[in-house]
Design an enzyme around this catalytic site. Structure first.
Site, PDB file in Angstrom:
ATOM      1  N   CYS A 157      47.305   9.967  43.644  1.00  0.00           N
ATOM      2  CA  CYS A 157      46.030   9.333  43.600  1.00  0.00           C
ATOM      3  C   CYS A 157      45.020  10.484  43.905  1.00  0.00           C
ATOM      4  O   CYS A 157      43.730  10.175  43.558  1.00  0.00           O
ATOM      5  CB  CYS A 157      46.006   8.351  44.543  1.00  0.00           C
ATOM      6  SG  CYS A 157      47.264   7.132  44.591  1.00  0.00           S
ATOM      7  N   HIS A 207      38.885   6.885  45.524  1.00  0.00           N
ATOM      8  CA  HIS A 207      40.211   6.462  44.891  1.00  0.00           C
ATOM      9  C   HIS A 207      40.138   4.936  44.890  1.00  0.00           C
ATOM     10  O   HIS A 207      39.917   4.209  46.406  1.00  0.00           O
ATOM     11  CB  HIS A 207      41.395   6.949  45.421  1.00  0.00           C
ATOM     12  CG  HIS A 207      42.728   6.456  45.254  1.00  0.00           C
ATOM     13  ND1 HIS A 207      43.082   5.892  43.856  1.00  0.00           N
ATOM     14  CD2 HIS A 207      43.628   5.803  45.914  1.00  0.00           C
ATOM     15  CE1 HIS A 207      44.055   5.198  43.938  1.00  0.00           C
ATOM     16  NE2 HIS A 207      44.685   5.198  45.181  1.00  0.00           N
ATOM     17  N   ASN A 261      45.165  -0.480  41.247  1.00  0.00           N
ATOM     18  CA  ASN A 261      45.338   0.770  41.843  1.00  0.00           C
ATOM     19  C   ASN A 261      45.738   1.627  40.683  1.00  0.00           C
ATOM     20  O   ASN A 261      47.034   1.217  40.243  1.00  0.00           O
ATOM     21  CB  ASN A 261      46.194   0.860  43.094  1.00  0.00           C
ATOM     22  CG  ASN A 261      46.323   2.399  43.462  1.00  0.00           C
ATOM     23  OD1 ASN A 261      46.165   3.332  42.690  1.00  0.00           O
ATOM     24  ND2 ASN A 261      46.694   2.541  44.660  1.00  0.00           N
TER      25      ASN A 261
END
Length: 319
Positions: free
Chosen positions: A113, A244, A274
């Site tokens: 990420c 993020h 996500n």
């Protein structure tokens, strides 16, 4: 004369198949209320017939179309991903070949990420050292590494890709950065373990191909290490922070710890979930499309990634 780097174009692509929380509740023991109240996520896009390279190629084509640049003008292509099509060739090389970027070198950045932030940092250094034009993409098909019987992970993630063109500039746009990692805590989030099936190997397999996460460890890491990281580069006059997109609660708590107004933290996880290495460029392009951000405006923003590795990092830049 010094040569600097600036972002000159953004674009994104997500699969057409939108999967709501209600849909997931027909597949596993969960509900829209349970997912959205804990994460802020209400839907995500899941690929039905595309791999990571397919998503990234669409982004690359859009970047060239929007900017009016030619593929042969590119000096490099970097792709941030934890879900490549193959171990080799890299996704970046598949993109390079598909768009016929004959003069570009290409490679992937594997930092989960944080991948896009890492790749953007590398790209900025490449421009500083003489290259003129680069393409940086974050792309993931996380759906292929999820255990769809595990509601603790399956409800969190989505597929997508987004990216930027980065070009040479006479003015400095990248102001500060701080990149970090801690492999000692790496097994808090794992994915894609490859079992050694060699006839010469006598060891014991200790991993899973599925994405596995110790949620509490990642939550604590996000609130503590990531907050300190942002503190070291954030400035009073920053316009927006693009973190993020993992969890609404994490962003709200980081906002309070930093004493930065919540409205300065842009979000889009409610309809994307996500998307790991794709989440920050997806948010950047959406925010530009909405008019919240504008290239060339000299707005000051912070990009922050954090996740598997463990890796985390922030870049302060002006648009």
């Amino acid at each position: 004369m010094n040569q600097y780097a600036k972002i000159t174009c953004t674009s994104r692509y997500v699969p057409e198949n939108a999967v709501s929380n209600d849909h997931l509740s027909t597949m596993m023991d969960t509900s829209d209320e349970w997912i959205s109240s804990r994460t802020g996520i209400r839907s995500r896009n899941i690929t039905t017939n595309e791999n990571t390279s397919d998503l990234c190629i669409k982004v690359a084509e859009k970047l060239l179309e929007k900017s009016g640049r030619k593929a042969e003008d590119l000096d490099f292509i970097l792709v941030a991903t934890m879900t490549p099509d193959y171990g080799t060739p890299s996704v970046a090389c598949l993109v390079q070949g598909s768009i016929s970027a004959t003069h570009a070198f290409a490679f992937d950045v594997s930092a989960a990420c944080t991948g896009f932030v890492y790749a953007l940092s590398v790209g900025e250094k490449l421009i500083r050292t003489g290259h003129k034009l680069g393409m940086i993409i974050g792309g993931e098909t996380l759906s292929k590494v999820l255990d769809w019987n595990d509601r603790s992970t399956a409800v969190l993630f989505g597929d997508g890709a987004a990216g930027v063109l980065i070009e040479a500039s006479d003015e400095e746009h990248f102001l500060k950065e701080k990149l970090q990692s801690d492999g000692k805590r790496g097994k808090s989030l794992t994915s894609g373990y490859v079992e050694n099936k060699s006839p010469f190997y006598s060891g014991v397999s200790e991993g899973s191909a599925y994405l596995q996460m110790t949620g509490r460890d990642i939550y604590d890491f996000s609130l503590n290490d990531v907050t300190r990281n942002i503190q070291e580069i954030v400035e009073d006059d920053v316009d927006y922070l693009l973190l993020h997109q993992a969890n609404k609660r994490i962003i709200e708590k980081i906002s309070k710890k930093l004493k930065v107004p919540r409205e300065k933290f842009l979000t889009n996880m409610e309809h994307n979930g996500n998307t790991s290495g794709a989440s920050i460029p997806l948010l950047l392009d959406e925010s530009i499309e909405k008019g919240v951000l504008q290239l060339g405006s000299k707005q000051k923003i912070v990009l922050t990634g954090y996740g598997g590795g463990l890796t985390w990092g922030s870049i302060l830049l002006t648009l």
